[in-house]
Design an enzyme around this catalytic site. Structure first.
Site, PDB file in Angstrom:
ATOM      1  N   LYS A  77       1.860  12.838   5.200  1.00 51.56           N
ATOM      2  CA  LYS A  77       1.914  12.928   6.658  1.00 51.56           C
ATOM      3  C   LYS A  77       3.081  12.132   7.234  1.00 51.56           C
ATOM      4  CE  LYS A  77      -2.197  11.269   7.376  1.00 51.56           C
ATOM      5  NZ  LYS A  77      -2.491  10.913   5.960  1.00 51.56           N
ATOM      6  N   ARG A  86      -9.291   8.556  13.926  1.00 54.64           N
ATOM      7  CA  ARG A  86      -9.823   8.459  12.567  1.00 54.64           C
ATOM      8  C   ARG A  86     -11.287   8.876  12.485  1.00 54.64           C
ATOM      9  NH1 ARG A  86      -6.705   5.735   8.856  1.00 54.64           N
ATOM     10  NH2 ARG A  86      -4.940   4.550   9.650  1.00 54.64           N
ATOM     11  N   ARG A 136       4.201   5.180  -5.726  1.00 50.37           N
ATOM     12  CA  ARG A 136       5.060   4.868  -4.580  1.00 50.37           C
ATOM     13  C   ARG A 136       5.683   3.482  -4.690  1.00 50.37           C
ATOM     14  NH1 ARG A 136       1.478   6.555   0.656  1.00 50.37           N
ATOM     15  NH2 ARG A 136       0.448   4.588   0.084  1.00 50.37           N
ATOM     16  N   ARG A 187       3.205  -1.778  -3.120  1.00 46.97           N
ATOM     17  CA  ARG A 187       2.041  -2.370  -2.475  1.00 46.97           C
ATOM     18  C   ARG A 187       0.988  -2.667  -3.526  1.00 46.97           C
ATOM     19  NH1 ARG A 187       0.219   1.172   2.662  1.00 46.97           N
ATOM     20  NH2 ARG A 187      -1.749   0.333   1.888  1.00 46.97           N
ATOM     21  N   ARG A 212     -10.142   4.563  -1.003  1.00 50.88           N
ATOM     22  CA  ARG A 212      -9.594   4.981   0.283  1.00 50.88           C
ATOM     23  C   ARG A 212      -9.899   6.460   0.539  1.00 50.88           C
ATOM     24  NH1 ARG A 212      -3.632   2.866  -0.571  1.00 50.88           N
ATOM     25  NH2 ARG A 212      -3.153   4.030   1.328  1.00 50.88           N
TER      26      ARG A 212
END
Length: 216
Positions: free
Chosen positions: A13, A88, A127, A161, A172
């Site tokens: 996104k 959300r 990532r 991260r 998540r």
């Protein structure tokens, strides 16, 4: 053009939102960015949020909604915006609907980026970002043109991260399916939902989104 992007973490996104920003000149409204800006600018609602965070508590829906409302009133949102990460929950979605109705800023569409869970885990765990400018990369899908050198700033230090690992990603995802995925049905019922194949190459996903927007 007023739209929102839906999809689980790692669906792409953010990448697509940035492309839309560059193409259409409308702002990307990320909840985290809006919250940090409100706190930094010491707006009334920003000070309320800071007090809550300083106390170690979660920022309430009322405060988040107020921050979004405040941001939508800024001049750069006049010609449209891209909502990323808000709403959300169904409660926030209802609040947004009332907010946009009061401002006469109806949502044009909600675009769902659809991806496979296992691919998501691979995407997120691979990532990393440039430690200097924050440009994003991936072990498999988006490598720097020159190995070890950032395309944007030439930096040679990168970071990951700590929560970008398989176990955390699946947690998540569970939270997304529990709290946020009901929004897919919500916007489908309103006739605003459109889907794109997030498993495709980045450029192909962008083309799908462009087609949707051109047909609105």
């Amino acid at each position: 053009m007023r739209l929102m992007l839906l999809g689980p973490p790692g669906a792409g996104k953010g990448t697509q939102a940035q492309r839309l920003v560059e193409k259409h000149g409308i702002p990307q409204l990320s909840t985290g960015d809006m919250l940090r800006a409100a706190v930094a600018n010491e707006t009334e609602v920003g000070l309320r949020a800071k007090a809550v965070m300083d106390a170690g508590k979660l920022v309430s829906d009322d405060i988040v909604n107020a921050i979004v409302s405040e941001r939508l009133d800024e001049p750069d949102c006049k010609n449209g915006f891209i909502l990323d990460g808000f709403p959300r929950t169904l409660v926030q979605a209802d609040a947004l609907a009332r907010m946009l109705s009061e401002k006469d800023m109806p949502l044009d569409c909600a675009i769902e980026v659809r991806v496979d869970d296992d691919i998501l885990v691979e995407r997120i765990s691979g990532r990393y970002t440039c430690a200097n400018c924050g440009a994003g990369y991936h072990d498999t899908f988006l490598k720097p043109k020159k190995a070890g050198v950032c395309d944007k700033c030439g930096g040679t230090e990168f970071k990951r991260r700590p929560d970008d690992n398989a176990d955390t990603v699946r947690t998540r995802l569970w939270a997304y399916y529990k709290e946020t995925s009901p929004l897919i049905g919500y916007y489908h019922a309103k006739g605003l939902l459109h889907g794109v194949d997030g498993m495709a190459e980045i450029d192909a996903v962008s083309e799908q989104i462009d087609t949707i927007l051109a047909n609105l």
